[in-house]
Design a protein around this motif. Structure first.
Motif, short mmCIF file in Angstrom:
data_model
loop_
_atom_site.label_atom_id
_atom_site.label_comp_id
_atom_site.label_asym_id
_atom_site.label_seq_id
_atom_site.Cartn_x
_atom_site.Cartn_y
_atom_site.Cartn_z
N ASN A 1 0.91 -1.22 0.00
CA ASN A 1 -0.07 0.06 -0.03
C ASN A 1 0.86 1.17 -0.02
O ASN A 1 0.55 2.14 -0.75
N GLY A 2 1.66 1.21 0.79
CA GLY A 2 2.71 2.17 0.84
C GLY A 2 3.39 2.53 -0.38
O GLY A 2 3.72 3.62 -1.02
N LEU A 3 3.83 1.57 -1.22
CA LEU A 3 4.62 1.62 -2.57
C LEU A 3 3.58 2.30 -3.47
O LEU A 3 3.91 3.19 -4.34
N LEU A 4 2.40 1.67 -3.49
CA LEU A 4 1.59 2.21 -4.54
C LEU A 4 1.01 3.69 -4.24
O LEU A 4 1.10 4.47 -5.31
N LEU A 5 0.72 4.14 -2.86
CA LEU A 5 0.52 5.41 -2.66
C LEU A 5 1.60 6.34 -3.05
O LEU A 5 1.22 7.31 -3.51
N ASP A 6 2.87 5.97 -2.73
CA ASP A 6 4.06 6.82 -3.08
C ASP A 6 4.08 7.03 -4.65
O ASP A 6 4.40 8.17 -5.14
N PHE A 7 4.01 5.90 -5.40
CA PHE A 7 3.97 5.91 -6.75
C PHE A 7 2.85 6.93 -7.63
O PHE A 7 3.14 7.80 -8.15
N LEU A 8 1.62 6.61 -6.88
CA LEU A 8 0.49 7.32 -7.49
C LEU A 8 0.52 8.87 -7.15
O LEU A 8 0.32 9.65 -7.83
N GLY A 9 1.14 9.20 -5.97
CA GLY A 9 1.52 10.43 -5.64
C GLY A 9 2.42 11.15 -6.25
O GLY A 9 2.20 12.25 -6.74
N ALA A 10 3.28 10.58 -6.64
CA ALA A 10 4.56 11.02 -7.50
C ALA A 10 4.17 11.27 -8.95
O ALA A 10 4.16 12.25 -9.60
N VAL A 11 3.20 10.35 -9.50
CA VAL A 11 2.48 10.51 -10.82
C VAL A 11 1.65 11.69 -10.58
O VAL A 11 1.62 12.53 -11.66
N SER A 12 0.91 11.79 -10.00
CA SER A 12 -0.05 12.86 -9.77
C SER A 12 0.59 14.32 -9.55
O SER A 12 0.25 15.33 -10.34
N ALA A 13 1.64 14.36 -8.90
CA ALA A 13 2.44 15.65 -8.64
C ALA A 13 2.97 15.98 -10.07
O ALA A 13 3.36 17.21 -9.95
N ARG A 14 3.49 15.06 -10.85
CA ARG A 14 4.08 15.48 -12.46
C ARG A 14 2.90 15.69 -13.25
O ARG A 14 3.24 16.26 -14.28
#
Length: 253
Positions: A240-253
Motif C-alpha cells: 500500500n505504501g509503495l502504491l501510494l508513493d508511486f501514485l502520488g509522484a505521478v499526480s505531482a507530475r
C-alpha cells in the motif's frame, strides 16, 4: 463481455486487475487505503474468475477492461496489475496508451515470455492434479507456490478460497473458447511505470520485471526481499505504501 466489478471512492481513477490465481477480492487490503487517499478505485473479475462467468465465445480481456472504463466514463486511469492481471494491464497500456495514466505491475506476467524449467514443472504438476480430479490438491499446490514465506494464515486462506472458486468455475464450463490474440507493441506504452518483483518468486517474474524496466518509459524496478508472487496479500501495508508513493509522484507530475 460484461464483467463483474465494484467501485469505491472518488477522485483520480485506479483500476485493479487481479492475478489469475485470485479474483478481485485479492485487493481487499488496498481498496479502502486507495479510496481514503482520494482515488476512485475500480476492481473487476476477469472472465472465469470471481463473479464473472466463463465466456461463451472468443474473448479479448484487454478490450473487456477498456469497455469497463468506458461504461464508467473513466477517460484515464492508473492501472495496477498482479501477475496475469499485469499482462492484461501491459496490453491495455500498449493498445490504448492515452487511457493509462500510470502502470504499477506486481510480479507481472508478459505475453510471449517462455517459462523456465521450474515454472514449467509447476504447470505440469497442476495439470496432472486437475486431470486426476484432485482439485483440492491443485488448490493447495497454488497456495504453496504463489505465497512467500512471510504470508500469514489469513492470506493463505484467502488465496485458497479464490483459487478453488476459479477452478470450480472453469472446470464446470463445457468448453473454454480461446482468448483472441492481438499483437500489442509494448514500445507504445507512454505511462510512467513501477515494476515490483519478489525475491522468493520464480525467476521468470523477476526477469520480466527487469526486462520491462529496461525499456518502459520512466520505469522504476523494486525487488522485495521478503516477497513471493503475491506481495499485496503477503504484506499489504508495505505494498500500500509503495502504491501510494508511486501514485502520488505521478499526480505531482
Amino acid at each position: 463481455m460484461t464483467i463483474a466489478y465494484d467501485v469505491t471512492g472518488d477522485g483520480a481513477a485506479v483500476l485493479l486487475l487481479h492475478s489469475t490465481a485470485c479474483d478481485r477480492r485479492m485487493w481487499d487490503p488496498q481498496v479502502p487505503v486507495l479510496a481514503d487517499a482520494g482515488h476512485l478505485v475500480v476492481r473487476c473479475d476477469l472472465p472465469g474468475f470471481g463473479d464473472t462467468p466463463m465466456p461463451v465465445r472468443p474473448y479479448d480481456e484487454p478490450r473487456d477492461v477498456l469497455d469497463l472504463l468506458d461504461l464508467l466514463a473513466v477517460e484515464e486511469a492508473a492501472v495496477v496489475g498482479s501477475s496475469g492481471g499485469g499482462r492484461i494491464a501491459l496490453e491495455v497500456a500498449a493498445r490504448w496508451p492515452d487511457r493509462v495514466a500510470a502502470l504499477a505491475l506486481l510480479c507481472t506476467a508478459m505475453a510471449g515470455h517462455e517459462p523456465g524449467a521450474e515454472l514449467r514443472a509447476y504447470g505440469d504438476r497442476e495439470d496432472a492434479l486437475l486431470a486426476a480430479g484432485d482439485v483440492a490438491g491443485a488448490t493447495e499446490l497454488n497456495v504453496k507456490t504463489w505465497l512467500g514465506p512471510y504470508a500469514d494464515d489469513a492470506a493463505r486462506a484467502k488465496l485458497r478460497l479464490m483459487q478453488r472458486h476459479a477452478f470450480d468455475v472453469q472446470l464446470a464450463a463445457a468448453d473454454e473458447p480461446p482468448a483472441l490474440e492481438v499483437d500489442a507493441d509494448l514500445t507504445r506504452i507512454t505511462a510512467r511505470s513501477l515494476l515490483v518483483s519478489g525475491a522468493h518468486d520464480f525467476a521468470d517474474f523477476r526477469e520480466i520485471a527487469a526486462h520491462l524496466a529496461g525499456f518502459l518509459p520512466r520505469a522504476r524496478h523494486v525487488e522485495l526481499d521478503w516477497a513471493g508472487h503475491l506481495p499485496s496479500l503477503e504484506r499489504p501495508d508495505v505494498v500500500n505504501g509503495l502504491l501510494l508513493d508511486f501514485l502520488g509522484a505521478v499526480s505531482a507530475r
